[in-house]
Design a protein around this motif. Structure first.
Motif, short mmCIF file in Angstrom:
data_model
loop_
_atom_site.label_atom_id
_atom_site.label_comp_id
_atom_site.label_asym_id
_atom_site.label_seq_id
_atom_site.Cartn_x
_atom_site.Cartn_y
_atom_site.Cartn_z
N UNK A 21 0.85 -1.19 0.00
CA UNK A 21 0.00 0.00 0.00
C UNK A 21 0.88 1.24 0.00
N UNK A 22 0.54 2.20 -0.87
CA UNK A 22 1.24 3.48 -0.93
C UNK A 22 0.17 4.56 -0.81
N UNK A 23 0.09 5.20 0.36
CA UNK A 23 -1.07 6.06 0.62
C UNK A 23 -0.72 7.25 1.50
N UNK A 24 -1.48 8.34 1.32
CA UNK A 24 -1.36 9.51 2.20
C UNK A 24 -2.07 9.27 3.52
N UNK A 25 -2.89 8.24 3.58
CA UNK A 25 -3.59 7.90 4.82
C UNK A 25 -2.61 7.19 5.74
N UNK A 26 -2.20 7.89 6.81
CA UNK A 26 -1.08 7.37 7.60
C UNK A 26 -1.42 7.16 9.07
N UNK A 27 -2.71 7.09 9.41
CA UNK A 27 -3.06 6.83 10.81
C UNK A 27 -2.80 5.36 11.14
N UNK A 28 -2.66 5.09 12.42
CA UNK A 28 -2.47 3.70 12.85
C UNK A 28 -3.63 2.83 12.38
N UNK A 29 -4.85 3.40 12.43
CA UNK A 29 -6.03 2.62 12.04
C UNK A 29 -5.96 2.22 10.56
N UNK A 30 -5.52 3.16 9.71
CA UNK A 30 -5.40 2.86 8.27
C UNK A 30 -4.37 1.77 8.02
N UNK A 31 -3.22 1.89 8.70
CA UNK A 31 -2.14 0.91 8.50
C UNK A 31 -2.58 -0.47 8.99
N UNK A 32 -3.20 -0.51 10.18
CA UNK A 32 -3.66 -1.79 10.73
C UNK A 32 -4.73 -2.40 9.83
N UNK A 33 -5.64 -1.56 9.34
CA UNK A 33 -6.70 -2.07 8.46
C UNK A 33 -6.12 -2.60 7.14
N UNK A 34 -5.17 -1.85 6.57
CA UNK A 34 -4.57 -2.28 5.30
C UNK A 34 -3.85 -3.61 5.44
N UNK A 35 -3.05 -3.75 6.50
CA UNK A 35 -2.35 -5.01 6.72
C UNK A 35 -3.34 -6.13 7.06
N UNK A 36 -4.41 -5.76 7.77
CA UNK A 36 -5.42 -6.75 8.11
C UNK A 36 -6.18 -7.26 6.90
N UNK A 37 -6.29 -6.43 5.87
CA UNK A 37 -6.95 -6.84 4.63
C UNK A 37 -6.05 -7.71 3.75
N UNK A 38 -4.79 -7.87 4.16
CA UNK A 38 -3.91 -8.77 3.41
C UNK A 38 -2.73 -8.12 2.72
N UNK A 39 -2.55 -6.80 2.88
CA UNK A 39 -1.38 -6.14 2.30
C UNK A 39 -0.11 -6.62 3.02
N UNK A 40 1.00 -6.61 2.30
CA UNK A 40 2.27 -7.09 2.87
C UNK A 40 3.12 -5.96 3.43
N UNK A 41 2.85 -4.72 2.99
CA UNK A 41 3.67 -3.60 3.42
C UNK A 41 2.83 -2.33 3.27
N UNK A 42 3.23 -1.27 3.98
CA UNK A 42 2.49 0.00 3.95
C UNK A 42 3.52 1.12 3.93
N UNK A 43 3.50 1.93 2.86
CA UNK A 43 4.41 3.08 2.72
C UNK A 43 3.54 4.33 2.64
N UNK A 44 3.89 5.34 3.42
CA UNK A 44 3.08 6.55 3.46
C UNK A 44 3.63 7.61 2.51
N UNK A 45 2.71 8.43 1.97
CA UNK A 45 3.06 9.58 1.15
C UNK A 45 3.17 10.82 2.06
N UNK A 46 4.06 11.77 1.72
CA UNK A 46 5.04 11.72 0.62
C UNK A 46 6.14 10.71 0.94
N UNK A 47 6.76 10.18 -0.11
CA UNK A 47 7.73 9.11 0.08
C UNK A 47 9.03 9.44 -0.66
N UNK A 48 10.09 8.81 -0.21
CA UNK A 48 11.38 8.91 -0.90
C UNK A 48 11.43 7.81 -1.95
#
Length: 239
Positions: free
Chosen positions: A84-111
């Motif tokens: 997941x590559x997203x501007x949504x960077x709250x703990x809830x978003x990250x936990x939900x994304x990983x809970x849905x089956x994503x393997x990694x979470x990178x927040x925007x803006x990114x290097x």
């Protein structure tokens, strides 16, 4: 996994999608961009399968979370890895994304450099997991995957014909033993008599592909008048 990594980019901001595509190309990775999740799902149903999906969450139409749900339904066994590559960077978003089956979470803006490092780490992890799931033999920087009949060097696939693979597998499985051309021919070609020069031809081809210096072989050595011996000192893992 393909020898050249293939990435799907699901991102509705064209500037970000183009930037990721550019950096992937610099790293010699192929990619295809999608501006919505619906088109990406359709491609998964009919097109070339990716090694990794880079997924934005805020997409027009189907959201990134909805995409992950559909992905789980359609690909219960062979789900592609998702970052997941997203501007949504709250703990809830990250936990939900990983809970849905994503393997990694990178927040925007990114290097871009950090993103590429995370992509490479994910691909290496996939390669390692594949090797753990099937029997393999390790020698030097090479891994011989016995279930899929593939040779890799540092995780990258080495192109071998079926006969080249069979000759190499026979030699590696008999590492430390001198094997005659006749024995190789009988075990690989499955006939007792034939043109023994074929063995020398295939050994020469293999040396060009795996030896740093084919005139001073580290792996496939010649015992003059007897045959060939694969160096057992180079084998670090054997089934």
């Amino acid at each position: 996994m393909n020898s050249t990594p293939y990435i799907h980019i699901i991102e509705d901001e064209e500037s970000i999608s183009k930037l990721i595509t550019l950096y992937l190309a610099k790293e010699k990775m192929d990619s295809k961009a999608f501006f919505n999740a619906e088109d990406a799902l359709q491609e998964l149903n009919s097109g070339k399968q990716p090694n990794l999906i880079i997924l934005d969450l805020n997409l027009p139409g189907m959201s990134g979370f909805d995409f992950l749900e559909e992905l789980k339904k359609k690909y219960q066994k062979d789900i592609p890895s998702v970052m997941i590559l997203s501007a949504r960077d709250t703990d809830e978003d990250i936990i939900q994304g990983l809970g849905y089956g994503a393997d990694d979470f990178v927040t925007k803006p990114f290097s871009p450099g950090v993103l590429m490092a995370r992509i490479k780490a994910n691909l290496r992890r996939q390669s390692f997991n594949l090797e753990k799931m099937e029997d393999y033999i390790q020698f030097g920087n090479y891994t011989l995957l016995l279930g899929s009949c593939v040779l890799k060097k540092n995780g990258q696939k080495i192109s071998l014909s079926s006969k080249e693979y069979e000759v190499l597998e026979f030699l590696v499985k008999n590492a430390g033993q001198v094997v005659s051309p006749e024995k190789i021919y009988q075990n690989v070609w499955k006939v007792e008599y034939g043109d023994m020069t074929a063995v020398a031809v295939y050994v020469q081809r293999l040396r060009k592909k795996i030896e740093e210096n084919p005139s001073d072989c580290q792996y496939i050595k010649t015992e003059f008048g007897k045959g060939y011996i694969f160096s057992d000192k180079s084998v670090t893992h054997k089934i």
